[in-house]
Structure formats: C-alpha cells, structure tokens
Design a protein around this motif. Structure first.
Motif, PDB file in Angstrom:
ATOM      1  N   LYS A   4       0.837  -1.202   0.000  1.00 51.02           N
ATOM      2  CA  LYS A   4       0.000   0.000   0.000  1.00 51.02           C
ATOM      3  C   LYS A   4       0.865   1.241   0.000  1.00 51.02           C
ATOM      4  O   LYS A   4       1.704   1.428   0.886  1.00 51.02           O
ATOM      5  CB  LYS A   4      -0.874   0.017   1.259  1.00 51.02           C
ATOM      6  N   LEU A   5       0.625   2.095  -0.982  1.00 53.42           N
ATOM      7  CA  LEU A   5       1.392   3.341  -1.086  1.00 53.42           C
ATOM      8  C   LEU A   5       0.439   4.522  -1.073  1.00 53.42           C
ATOM      9  O   LEU A   5      -0.681   4.430  -1.565  1.00 53.42           O
ATOM     10  CB  LEU A   5       2.158   3.368  -2.408  1.00 53.42           C
ATOM     11  N   LYS A   6       0.912   5.629  -0.516  1.00 56.15           N
ATOM     12  CA  LYS A   6       0.118   6.851  -0.580  1.00 56.15           C
ATOM     13  C   LYS A   6       0.384   7.523  -1.922  1.00 56.15           C
ATOM     14  O   LYS A   6       1.457   7.368  -2.497  1.00 56.15           O
ATOM     15  CB  LYS A   6       0.517   7.787   0.552  1.00 56.15           C
ATOM     16  N   ARG A   7      -0.627   8.285  -2.362  1.00 55.02           N
ATOM     17  CA  ARG A   7      -0.516   8.926  -3.671  1.00 55.02           C
ATOM     18  C   ARG A   7       0.715   9.837  -3.765  1.00 55.02           C
ATOM     19  O   ARG A   7       1.423   9.836  -4.761  1.00 55.02           O
ATOM     20  CB  ARG A   7      -1.801   9.719  -3.954  1.00 55.02           C
ATOM     21  N   ASP A   8       0.983  10.610  -2.713  1.00 56.48           N
ATOM     22  CA  ASP A   8       2.132  11.523  -2.791  1.00 56.48           C
ATOM     23  C   ASP A   8       3.465  10.771  -2.714  1.00 56.48           C
ATOM     24  O   ASP A   8       4.467  11.222  -3.271  1.00 56.48           O
ATOM     25  CB  ASP A   8       2.045  12.656  -1.743  1.00 56.48           C
ATOM     26  N   GLY A   9       3.462   9.616  -2.044  1.00 53.52           N
ATOM     27  CA  GLY A   9       4.667   8.794  -2.014  1.00 53.52           C
ATOM     28  C   GLY A   9       4.977   8.250  -3.397  1.00 53.52           C
ATOM     29  O   GLY A   9       6.122   8.257  -3.854  1.00 53.52           O
ATOM     30  N   LEU A  10       3.929   7.821  -4.071  1.00 48.56           N
ATOM     31  CA  LEU A  10       4.080   7.293  -5.424  1.00 48.56           C
ATOM     32  C   LEU A  10       4.576   8.390  -6.378  1.00 48.56           C
ATOM     33  O   LEU A  10       5.443   8.166  -7.224  1.00 48.56           O
ATOM     34  CB  LEU A  10       2.728   6.751  -5.899  1.00 48.56           C
ATOM     35  N   LYS A  11       4.024   9.594  -6.177  1.00 50.60           N
ATOM     36  CA  LYS A  11       4.426  10.742  -6.985  1.00 50.60           C
ATOM     37  C   LYS A  11       5.909  11.051  -6.782  1.00 50.60           C
ATOM     38  O   LYS A  11       6.632  11.361  -7.735  1.00 50.60           O
ATOM     39  CB  LYS A  11       3.614  11.968  -6.545  1.00 50.60           C
ATOM     40  N   ALA A  12       6.361  10.967  -5.531  1.00 47.21           N
ATOM     41  CA  ALA A  12       7.764  11.235  -5.221  1.00 47.21           C
ATOM     42  C   ALA A  12       8.663  10.209  -5.911  1.00 47.21           C
ATOM     43  O   ALA A  12       9.716  10.548  -6.462  1.00 47.21           O
ATOM     44  CB  ALA A  12       7.979  11.206  -3.706  1.00 47.21           C
ATOM     45  N   ILE A  38       1.609  -4.502   3.382  1.00 42.62           N
ATOM     46  CA  ILE A  38       2.762  -3.704   3.777  1.00 42.62           C
ATOM     47  C   ILE A  38       2.364  -2.265   3.526  1.00 42.62           C
ATOM     48  O   ILE A  38       2.048  -1.901   2.393  1.00 42.62           O
ATOM     49  CB  ILE A  38       4.003  -4.072   2.939  1.00 42.62           C
ATOM     50  N   GLU A  39       2.302  -1.473   4.588  1.00 41.37           N
ATOM     51  CA  GLU A  39       1.867  -0.086   4.436  1.00 41.37           C
ATOM     52  C   GLU A  39       3.071   0.837   4.409  1.00 41.37           C
ATOM     53  O   GLU A  39       3.849   0.889   5.346  1.00 41.37           O
ATOM     54  CB  GLU A  39       0.941   0.305   5.577  1.00 41.37           C
ATOM     55  N   VAL A  40       3.192   1.566   3.307  1.00 43.86           N
ATOM     56  CA  VAL A  40       4.306   2.505   3.169  1.00 43.86           C
ATOM     57  C   VAL A  40       3.859   3.877   3.647  1.00 43.86           C
ATOM     58  O   VAL A  40       2.889   4.438   3.145  1.00 43.86           O
ATOM     59  CB  VAL A  40       4.784   2.579   1.698  1.00 43.86           C
ATOM     60  N   GLU A  41       4.564   4.382   4.659  1.00 45.86           N
ATOM     61  CA  GLU A  41       4.216   5.701   5.215  1.00 45.86           C
ATOM     62  C   GLU A  41       5.124   6.784   4.653  1.00 45.86           C
ATOM     63  O   GLU A  41       4.752   7.940   4.587  1.00 45.86           O
ATOM     64  CB  GLU A  41       4.386   5.683   6.743  1.00 45.86           C
ATOM     65  N   GLU A  42       6.345   6.391   4.317  1.00 44.21           N
ATOM     66  CA  GLU A  42       7.312   7.408   3.894  1.00 44.21           C
ATOM     67  C   GLU A  42       8.257   6.840   2.839  1.00 44.21           C
ATOM     68  O   GLU A  42       8.652   5.673   2.908  1.00 44.21           O
ATOM     69  CB  GLU A  42       8.116   7.857   5.124  1.00 44.21           C
ATOM     70  N   VAL A  43       8.573   7.688   1.874  1.00 42.70           N
ATOM     71  CA  VAL A  43       9.477   7.292   0.801  1.00 42.70           C
ATOM     72  C   VAL A  43      10.737   8.135   0.910  1.00 42.70           C
ATOM     73  O   VAL A  43      10.658   9.356   1.058  1.00 42.70           O
ATOM     74  CB  VAL A  43       8.788   7.553  -0.562  1.00 42.70           C
ATOM     75  N   VAL A  44      11.898   7.496   0.889  1.00 42.31           N
ATOM     76  CA  VAL A  44      13.163   8.224   0.999  1.00 42.31           C
ATOM     77  C   VAL A  44      14.035   7.912  -0.218  1.00 42.31           C
ATOM     78  O   VAL A  44      14.483   6.776  -0.388  1.00 42.31           O
ATOM     79  CB  VAL A  44      13.921   7.830   2.294  1.00 42.31           C
ATOM     80  N   GLY A  45      14.243   8.898  -1.054  1.00 37.52           N
ATOM     81  CA  GLY A  45      15.088   8.709  -2.230  1.00 37.52           C
ATOM     82  C   GLY A  45      16.547   8.607  -1.799  1.00 37.52           C
ATOM     83  O   GLY A  45      16.966   9.267  -0.851  1.00 37.52           O
ATOM     84  N   GLU A 134       0.584  -7.143  -4.837  1.00 39.00           N
ATOM     85  CA  GLU A 134      -0.414  -6.280  -5.476  1.00 39.00           C
ATOM     86  C   GLU A 134      -0.132  -4.847  -5.015  1.00 39.00           C
ATOM     87  O   GLU A 134       0.044  -4.619  -3.823  1.00 39.00           O
ATOM     88  CB  GLU A 134      -1.782  -6.723  -4.972  1.00 39.00           C
ATOM     89  N   ILE A 135      -0.066  -3.907  -5.944  1.00 39.69           N
ATOM     90  CA  ILE A 135       0.192  -2.523  -5.549  1.00 39.69           C
ATOM     91  C   ILE A 135      -1.140  -1.793  -5.367  1.00 39.69           C
ATOM     92  O   ILE A 135      -1.975  -1.788  -6.275  1.00 39.69           O
ATOM     93  CB  ILE A 135       1.041  -1.786  -6.610  1.00 39.69           C
ATOM     94  N   ALA A 136      -1.352  -1.229  -4.195  1.00 38.13           N
ATOM     95  CA  ALA A 136      -2.578  -0.481  -3.930  1.00 38.13           C
ATOM     96  C   ALA A 136      -2.200   0.957  -3.593  1.00 38.13           C
ATOM     97  O   ALA A 136      -1.279   1.198  -2.820  1.00 38.13           O
ATOM     98  CB  ALA A 136      -3.331  -1.111  -2.770  1.00 38.13           C
ATOM     99  N   VAL A 137      -2.899   1.915  -4.199  1.00 39.51           N
ATOM    100  CA  VAL A 137      -2.615   3.320  -3.936  1.00 39.51           C
ATOM    101  C   VAL A 137      -3.767   3.919  -3.151  1.00 39.51           C
ATOM    102  O   VAL A 137      -4.932   3.795  -3.532  1.00 39.51           O
ATOM    103  CB  VAL A 137      -2.407   4.088  -5.262  1.00 39.51           C
ATOM    104  N   MET A 138      -3.435   4.535  -2.010  1.00 36.45           N
ATOM    105  CA  MET A 138      -4.486   5.088  -1.140  1.00 36.45           C
ATOM    106  C   MET A 138      -4.779   6.540  -1.481  1.00 36.45           C
ATOM    107  O   MET A 138      -3.893   7.274  -1.844  1.00 36.45           O
ATOM    108  CB  MET A 138      -4.029   5.011   0.314  1.00 36.45           C
TER     109      MET A 138
END
Ligand SMILES: [Zn+2]
Length: 138
Positions: A4-12, A38-45, A134-138
């Motif tokens: 599970k990814l948040k929309r802004d995380g995916l955008k980043a 698996i819930e993704v809260e933060e994306v770090v490049g 499975e990729i899910a976007v919140m």
C-alpha cells in the motif's frame, strides 16, 4: 499480499525515477508490516552510488541513518524501490542476486521511458522464493 502506497509517495518515486533517467535510481520504503499488507508511510530517495543505467546501490550511510531515524518514529524499513530505464519491471538476474540479501522486504520496480513511467511491479523475496505483490494506492 498488498503493497500500500500513498498517492504523494508514489508521486515522489515517479519524480525521482524520471529525474534520474536514463540512470537507475533507488530509494527506501518506510512503514509497517501488517497482516497481508505492507503499508508505506514514507518514501526516501537515495543516491545511486553506481550512477549506472543497469544497476543500483544505495548510499550505505543514508540507509543506516534512515533506518535509525525510522525506528525513532515507530516505523521500520519495509522495502526498497529502484527504476528500470527502458526495460520492463521484471526481476533481473542482478536483482534476484540482491534479493537473497533482502529477504522479507518489498521490492518495488518502476519501468520508465524518457518522460513517463511505463509500469510498476512489486515483489517479495521470501524463503528463497520471489512472490509478486499487489500494488494499492491510497
Ligand atoms: Zn532491477
């Protein structure tokens, strides 16, 4: 199992992938392991220290610092992402070698053309096998 990814995380992630094109980029996914999700809260490049179009390696110190920081905020390292410029989001021979060291983590692979993301796939290497998430976007 879902990633599970948040929309802004995916955008980043997409932004990092396109900015780095035609080199591979990579980064870390912080969040929580849940039941079947698996819930993704933060994306770090991260910097790809190899600067290569066909391989990546995250800066080791950044990885270390990020894991330490995540622990303090109640998150953990749940996965990594990297891009595949000009090729599909499949598990390459090199990826599958590296997956042996990253068992139990989500692997998000983003395939990109010059100005757009082509596809995203997520995998989970576990117990010597590679399953697809499975990729899910919140
Ligand atoms: Zn790869």
């Amino acid at each position: 199992m879902n990633l599970k990814l948040k929309r802004d995380g995916l955008k980043a992630i997409d932004g990092h992938v396109l900015k780095s094109f035609p080199r591979e980029c990579c980064g870390l996914l912080l969040g929580k392991f849940g039941e079947n999700v698996i819930e993704v809260e933060e994306v770090v490049g991260a910097d790809n220290v190899l600067g290569s179009p066909v391989a990546f390696e995250a800066d080791a110190e950044l990885v270390f610092k990020t894991i330490k920081r995540a622990e303090k905020s109640g998150l953990e390292l749940v996965g990594i992402y990297h891009s595949h410029p000009k090729i599909a989001a499949y598990v390459s021979a090199r990826d599958s070698e590296m997956m042996k060291l990253w068992q139990g983590f989500a692997w998000l692979i983003v395939s990109a053309a010059k100005e757009r993301v082509v596809e995203r796939k997520a995998y989970m290497p576990k117990d010597g096998e590679i399953g697809e998430l499975e990729i899910a976007v919140m």
